[in-house]
Design a protein around this motif. Structure first.
Motif, short mmCIF file in Angstrom:
data_model
loop_
_atom_site.label_atom_id
_atom_site.label_comp_id
_atom_site.label_asym_id
_atom_site.label_seq_id
_atom_site.Cartn_x
_atom_site.Cartn_y
_atom_site.Cartn_z
N UNK A 235 0.85 -1.20 0.00
CA UNK A 235 0.00 0.00 0.00
C UNK A 235 0.88 1.24 0.00
N UNK A 236 0.54 2.20 -0.86
CA UNK A 236 1.29 3.46 -0.94
C UNK A 236 0.33 4.63 -0.71
N UNK B 240 6.12 9.55 -1.55
CA UNK B 240 7.51 9.27 -1.19
C UNK B 240 8.27 8.77 -2.42
N UNK B 241 9.50 9.24 -2.59
CA UNK B 241 10.27 8.89 -3.79
C UNK B 241 10.62 7.40 -3.85
N UNK C 85 6.90 12.37 5.65
CA UNK C 85 8.12 12.81 6.33
C UNK C 85 9.42 12.69 5.52
N UNK C 86 9.44 11.81 4.52
CA UNK C 86 10.70 11.53 3.80
C UNK C 86 10.74 12.36 2.52
N UNK D 193 5.90 9.51 -12.76
CA UNK D 193 7.21 10.16 -12.59
C UNK D 193 8.18 9.23 -11.87
N UNK D 194 7.66 8.30 -11.07
CA UNK D 194 8.52 7.32 -10.39
C UNK D 194 8.76 6.08 -11.25
#
Ligand SMILES: O=P(O)(O)OC[C@H]1O[C@H](OP(=O)(O)OP(=O)(O)O)[C@H](O)[C@@H]1O
Ligand SMILES: Nc1ncnc2[nH]cnc12
Length: 169
Positions: free
Chosen positions: A73-74, A103-104, A83-84, A135-136
Motif C-alpha cells: 500500500x502506498x 515518497x520517492x 516525512x521523507x 514520474x517514479x
C-alpha cells in the motif's frame, strides 16, 4: 446489496452548491465493505505490485484492497504530511486547489500500480496521482473509484486509462 443507500448526500458541504457524497454510512457496514472490496479485487486478473490510495478518503478502501491483492500500500498525501523525500503535483478540486505528494521510494520503475480513491469528480486529484506514479516509473494498470460524479466528466482528465467506478451519479 444497494450501495447507493449507504452513501449519504449532504447538500451545501463544504461549500454552497456542492452536493457532498458522504461514505461514512458505508464504513459502518462491514459486510458491505467486504462485498465491495471483493468486487474491486475481482476486476483484477493480473498481478499488482502496489495499490496507491489518495488522502484521506481513498485510504479507507485502498489499504483493504492492497491486502486482498497481496500488494503493498502506498499513501499519496496532501502536501507537508509525508516525512521523507517526496515528489509533488498541484491540482484543482471541485471545491478548491491543493497539492499532493508521494515518497520517492514508494514505487520502483515498472511496478504495476492500481490507483484508488473514493470519488472521481473533476478528475484533478486522480490526474495528479497518476502523474506522481508515472514520474517514479510505475505502470498504471487501473484507476478505480467507489463513486463517479459523471456530470463533472473527470474521465476526460484521464485519457487512455482503464477507469472503473461502482456508483455513478
Ligand atoms: O476529482 P476531483 O475533483 O479532484 O475530486 C476528488 C477528490 O476530492 C475528495 O477529496 P478531498 O480533497 O475533499 O479530501 P479528503 O479525501 O481528505 O476529504 C475525494 O476524496 C477525491 O480525492
Ligand atoms: N461532491 C463531492 N462529494 C464528495 N467528495 C467529493 N470530492 C469532490 N467532489 C466531491
Amino acid at each position: 446489496m444497494n450501495i447507493k443507500s449507504l452513501i449519504r448526500n449532504v447538500p451545501n458541504f463544504p461549500k454552497e452548491g456542492i452536493s457532498y457524497k458522504d461514505v461514512t454510512p458505508l464504513l459502518l457496514n462491514p459486510e458491505a465493505m467486504d462485498f465491495y472490496v471483493q468486487k474491486w479485487a475481482n476486476q483484477i486478473d493480473s498481478p499488482i505490485d502496489k495499490v496507491v490510495g489518495i488522502e484521506s478518503r481513498g485510504f479507507f478502501f485502498a489499504t483493504l484492497l492492497a491486502k486482498k491483492l497481496n500488494a503493498g500500500f502506498v499513501p499519496i498525501r496532501k502536501s507537508g504530511k509525508l516525512p521523507y523525500q517526496t515528489l509533488q503535483e498541484s491540482y484543482a478540486l471541485e471545491y478548491g486547489k491543493d497539492e499532493l505528494e508521494i515518497h520517492t521510494d514508494a514505487i520502483q520503475p515498472r511496478e504495476r500500480v492500481l490507483i484508488h480513491d473514493d470519488v472521481l469528480a473533476t478528475g484533478g486529484t486522480a490526474k495528479a496521482a497518476c502523474n506522481l506514479v508515472e514520474r517514479l516509473g510505475g505502470e498504471i494498470v487501473q484507476c478505480n473509484f467507489l463513486i463517479e460524479l459523471s456530470f463533472l466528466e473527470g474521465r476526460n482528465q484521464l485519457p487512455g486509462r482503464e477507469i472503473t467506478s461502482l456508483i455513478q451519479y
